[in-house]
Design an enzyme around this catalytic site. Sequence first.
Site, PDB file in Angstrom:
ATOM      1  N   SER A   1      -7.285   1.956  -2.402  1.00 10.58           N
ATOM      2  CA  SER A   1      -6.091   1.154  -2.661  1.00 10.58           C
ATOM      3  C   SER A   1      -6.538  -0.177  -3.239  1.00 10.58           C
ATOM      4  CB  SER A   1      -5.345   0.921  -1.348  1.00 10.58           C
ATOM      5  OG  SER A   1      -4.473  -0.186  -1.486  1.00 10.58           O
TER       6      SER A   1
ATOM      7  N   GLU B   1       2.067   1.812  -3.352  1.00 15.55           N
ATOM      8  CA  GLU B   1       0.964   2.264  -4.204  1.00 15.55           C
ATOM      9  C   GLU B   1       0.738   3.763  -4.008  1.00 15.55           C
ATOM     10  OE1 GLU B   1      -2.761   0.294  -3.442  1.00 15.55           O
ATOM     11  OE2 GLU B   1      -3.764   1.332  -5.103  1.00 15.55           O
TER      12      GLU B   1
ATOM     13  N   GLU C   1     -16.199 -11.078   3.078  1.00 15.43           N
ATOM     14  CA  GLU C   1     -15.027 -10.839   2.247  1.00 15.43           C
ATOM     15  C   GLU C   1     -14.419 -12.148   1.752  1.00 15.43           C
ATOM     16  OE1 GLU C   1     -11.084  -8.065   2.664  1.00 15.43           O
ATOM     17  OE2 GLU C   1     -11.354  -9.597   4.194  1.00 15.43           O
TER      18      GLU C   1
ATOM     19  N   LYS D   1     -15.620  -9.929   7.540  1.00 15.12           N
ATOM     20  CA  LYS D   1     -14.563 -10.779   6.980  1.00 15.12           C
ATOM     21  C   LYS D   1     -15.136 -12.065   6.417  1.00 15.12           C
ATOM     22  CE  LYS D   1     -10.747  -8.451   7.722  1.00 15.12           C
ATOM     23  NZ  LYS D   1      -9.946  -8.019   6.558  1.00 15.12           N
TER      24      LYS D   1
ATOM     25  N   CYS E   1     -10.525  -2.204  14.554  1.00 14.60           N
ATOM     26  CA  CYS E   1     -10.863  -3.626  14.677  1.00 14.60           C
ATOM     27  C   CYS E   1     -11.004  -4.094  16.127  1.00 14.60           C
ATOM     28  CB  CYS E   1      -9.817  -4.468  13.963  1.00 14.60           C
ATOM     29  SG  CYS E   1      -9.632  -3.994  12.246  1.00 14.60           S
TER      30      CYS E   1
ATOM     31  N   GLU F   1     -13.905 -12.462  -6.012  1.00 17.26           N
ATOM     32  CA  GLU F   1     -12.570 -11.967  -6.383  1.00 17.26           C
ATOM     33  C   GLU F   1     -11.467 -12.651  -5.571  1.00 17.26           C
ATOM     34  OE1 GLU F   1     -15.810  -9.353  -6.666  1.00 17.26           O
ATOM     35  OE2 GLU F   1     -14.708  -9.403  -4.808  1.00 17.26           O
TER      36      GLU F   1
ATOM     37  N   GLU G   1       0.828  -1.198   0.000  1.00 17.52           N
ATOM     38  CA  GLU G   1       0.000   0.000   0.000  1.00 17.52           C
ATOM     39  C   GLU G   1       0.869   1.257   0.000  1.00 17.52           C
ATOM     40  OE1 GLU G   1      -4.122  -0.465   1.776  1.00 17.52           O
ATOM     41  OE2 GLU G   1      -3.212   0.889   3.223  1.00 17.52           O
TER      42      GLU G   1
ATOM     43  N   CYS H   1      -8.356  -2.247   3.880  1.00 18.05           N
ATOM     44  CA  CYS H   1      -8.261  -3.504   4.642  1.00 18.05           C
ATOM     45  C   CYS H   1      -9.509  -3.849   5.431  1.00 18.05           C
ATOM     46  CB  CYS H   1      -7.024  -3.516   5.539  1.00 18.05           C
ATOM     47  SG  CYS H   1      -6.597  -1.933   6.194  1.00 18.05           S
TER      48      CYS H   1
END
Lengths: 545, 164, 576
Positions: free
Chosen positions: C320, C283, C362, C359, C504, C367, C280, C300
């Site tokens: 990102s 990036e 996710e 999560k 988190c 993907e 990141e 994230c």
Amino acid sequence: MRFYRAHVLVCAGTNCSLKGNRAVREALIREIEGKGLGEEVKVIETGCFGLCEQGPTIVIYPEGVLYCRATVEDVPELVDSHLLKGRRVERLLYREPTRPVAVQTVPELDYFKKQVRVVLRNCGIIDPDSIEEYIGQGGYTALAKALAMKPEEVIAQVKASGLRGRGGAGFPTGLKWEFGRKAPGGVKYVVCNADEGEPGTFKDRLILEGDPHAVLEAMAIAGWAIGANYGYIYIRGEYQLSIQRLERAIEQARRLGLLGQNIFNSGFNFDVEVRIGAGAYVCGEETALFESLEGKRGEPRIKPPYPTDVGLFGKPTVINNVETLANIPPIITRGAEWFRTLGTEKCPGTKVFTLTGDIVNEGLIEVPMGITLREVVYEIGGGIPNGHKFKMAQTGGTSGGCLPEALLDVPMDYDQLAAAGSALGSGALLIMDDTHCIVDVARCFARFFLHESCGQCIPCREGTLQLYHLVDGITRGTGTRQDLELIERLSRTMYVAPLCPLGQTAPLPIMTTLKYFKDEYLAHVDSRVCPTGTCRALATGHAAD
Amino acid sequence: MAVALDKLSPDLREQRLREVEAAVARHRDKPGALLAVLKEVQGILGYLPEEALKKVSQGLELPLSQVYGVATFYTLFNTRPRGQHIIRLCESAPCHVQGAREVLEALKRELGIGPGEDTPDGKWSLELVSCIGVCGVAPAIMIDDQVYGNLTPDCIPGILASYR
Amino acid sequence: MSMVTLTIDGREVRAAKGATILEAARAAGINIPTLCYHPDQEVKAVCRICVVEVKGSRTLQAACAFPVAEGMVVNTQSPQVREARRTILELIVARHPLECLQCARNLNCELQTLAAQLGVREAPFARLEKQYVPDTSSPSLVRDPAKCVVCRRCVETCQQVQGVGVLFPINRGADTVVAPPFDHGLLDAVCAMCGQCSLACPTGAIVEQDHTRLVWQALGDPRKHVVVQTAPATRVTIGEEFGMPPGSIITGQLVAALRRLGFDRVFDTDFTADLTIMEEGHELIKRVKEGGRLPMFTSCSPGWIKFIEHFFPELLPNLSTCKSPQQMFGALTKTYYAEKQGIDPADIFVVSIMPCTAKKFEAGRPEMTDSGFADVDAVLTSRELGRMLREAGIDFASLPEEDYDLPLGISTGAAAIFGATGGVMEAALRTAYEVLTGRPLENLEITAVRGLDGIKEAAVEVNGLVVKAAVGHGLANAKKLCELVSRGQADYHFIEIMCCPGGCIGGGGQPIPTTNAIRQRRIDAIYQVDRDMPIRKSHENPVVRTLYEEFLGKPLGEKSHHLLHTHYVARQRYPG
């Protein structure tokens, strides 16, 4: 201004509308024109006279002769006989059940003898769609007078009058205005609570239909008193005619500069907007009304803070009932002292009651506070029809208590009815004769609250559900004595724990039936007998004892 | 009155939704306009379908959940298509003691449906409601905006027939 | 502050003017029971459990809402009060499914605790159970309206704290239910799957989708090589599942416990957190140098990703392209690690221990299969891991501290602070500064981005360029930042967004209760973990260096692009 030798007043209230008043009115106009009387006689649509049961009602002035149940077919005779020949049409005159002879004119009626018309001063007298007629009766002079006074003086006068809120809670109006005045803040609101939802109550509707300007004038006075420049009338969506009349009245008042900018050159600006409800009894609760007016679910707010501090859109707000407001102009013009000559010491003024149920004269009456139930039922209401016996009266609508015959002599005002375990509430009086089953009626009350609980707080949401289930069980023959005890226990909690008055009053009507008619409950639970034969799951007849 | 939105022709559907958008736009600067908007939308479509409430949500910048939560709170709003005419029978005490139960039975008999239901031909819906404020002429019903009072079971067939 | 004196249960109590009776009583050690009350939320006063007698008042008053006044006399224990509380609870219980033994919230349910505390022994009222079908459409959460007491805490969370606006009261009276509009399942709503509602819920009406069966099955399958990764935030929270005070650092015990459950390797998501910083960070540098889309958002937090996909699809190019550490870990485990160990990736089963319900969503995104398999096979929230450890009879507190396995268990302090709001930003700035300037950062602790303020800002000068950064946590704050960016009013290079308040450590899968006070203690602990680490900068992680040398080549290289980066989906604002 034109002078007419006679005025024919046709009630244009909703109740008479349901009985064909419009056709009668049109026929009258046609007939009068046809007979060439158009220059001499004027036909006027007015608000409710109160004798809804007898509609369509027509009063012909100057004599004040009252005709009832007139049809289109009766019109030629009425015009020919009364207006041309000056002879009364006997068969259409109102007959009071207590007297054999037909009553001739309005002032003679028993129905009106005990009545004092302060709130309903213009209802049935003026054309509600005509601001000129309102002004002709002294309308908007109170506003002019108030604007010449200091706001504090206006408040002092309302306080001195002893006027208490007619929506049901009986809070002193002047005090409420004073709180509103003293609350800090630049933007304040006046709200008129016209969300009349209490079953058996239709007084606000008839006031708005019959005299909409009285409410607008009072709201402007309240605005001046507390420092508000904008008012809302929140009215239930079912009241189409009231909404139309209000909208028209607001337009007229704006046109004459009685609403809008710089009223009476005082520098005071005030305007009013009508907001329409969508079907929720709880919105009659003032903070739920604010929520609804703000476009939300009509769920009551936590108090404190009170509306005069944090009200509509978070601003200090004075909210008054339609009837309360209709009292304001005469208090300003005639003074607090005059107002105090009416009613009782703690509850001055009059009260508008709506009489429904098993009573000869269903309709709208206005009487001094403190009148007894007996006077209302027998002297004004004409007693119980069809030879049945009085069983009970529910005062204050479905959220009020049921009173048995033994309590017929309780004077009716906020405090004395509360002391008798009931409530004055909205002024609804539902009279029931001895053909009705007390448990069946209680079930109807319970169902109402189940349907109308907003669902926000647990004791009301769940309590109204269980209360209905318990009472329903008794009408179905599955109730037990334990259920009666549970109703009492649940009611004790519901009286004190819910967030708003809806939940807190939900058990009251049921508990009063249980208190005054326990034997009838016991017949249902012990003997599985419904004495009146109403509850079909049970046997008819009298309990074994 | 209320035809399900997806049963309309595509053109008509588009037109109706444009009317909904216009109604929202008319009210969007008024504080607390949601009830007034919903009333208008129901006036246009006969009920409050999801697609229309999405437009309301977008236009008033309110989450759809809040719009829906408000729509389901009030008894005069319908979120599903109802019959052409909605009959609302008052079941509150003044009407009850004057014979609303018998009127309800007559309605059930004539329509073949119970409260909360719609006739299969889409003509009628029947609802039980709280006091509609015409207690002076109890028992009473409302058919759409029209009130009928002083009813007896015998009145019902005639009243219904006048809608045919 | 002006004070008032009042009497509660016969005791004279001093309280600040404007305090509620509840606050005054609790400060004086008088415990008034509550149900809808939540210390971080607006007072709702709808459950009425906290009603008390106030002298002079006809009705009882809700202690949570009623303000104290001079001379007020309060009774919290009168017979009337006790009867009211018990009756209210009995009313709730009459419509609540009696499924406590099967409920995910058994033994950690506010309703259950209250019923026990107030001695609800009888069931006088008719059982009128709510007839609802549980909504299992979401891969993250299960909603069972039958268990809902309509306290509306989840509504405030969903509408105000998260600004998502899926859950709202529907209908009226006894039919009131909290649900998405038009009977949609959560999957067909704009739900971010953050699970904050499940933290707010006092009962089991909203709980995580349970993956424990799936994991037990894998652990019991001899053909499977079961690898576990632990998210940064879980090392300071899982102790709470075993009665340890909030803020207990249990990294070593967590590793030991997972070994005892039978995982073949215990690795650390912190490793891929360090890797994330490398990817990141590069990036960001690339976007700044080459005029790419700025500001760049972190990527994230999967709840945040789902949120921006629904609400601000026009800003997806600002995200990102880095996968989250969880997904980088999965992809590397089934490629790099499998290759290194000579294990068929088809036989590897990757489990993550996460603070997060999103999560789960996710891990199931289409993907996330760049390894050729589902990169992550099962996601356990902190709460589910707690359940598995209890089921296994593991005495957590008495476990020895053990170390993560090599190689994917090596990490730095910079990775640990990913668990708190501002942590990713701080870690990135530590690395960016040193990589770009070649100079060591004097003070590693960038406190401007720490703490529970909703939106925080920082500026760091790097080689003459002032890098402007913003940090937002909680989706309502994310929304504010997105609106600024949308309007072109956000003068930032880099924005860190964490879906959950506090980051988190306050995730929707964390132990219950999670309150702001508890969040703060967990945050304090995570910075302690950072301070205790020998290496505190991601670019100094030796295994990350080895990984680039052996496998990936360089940050943003071809392999990285394939395995560690992803793309996003523009979703409907009004799905369903």
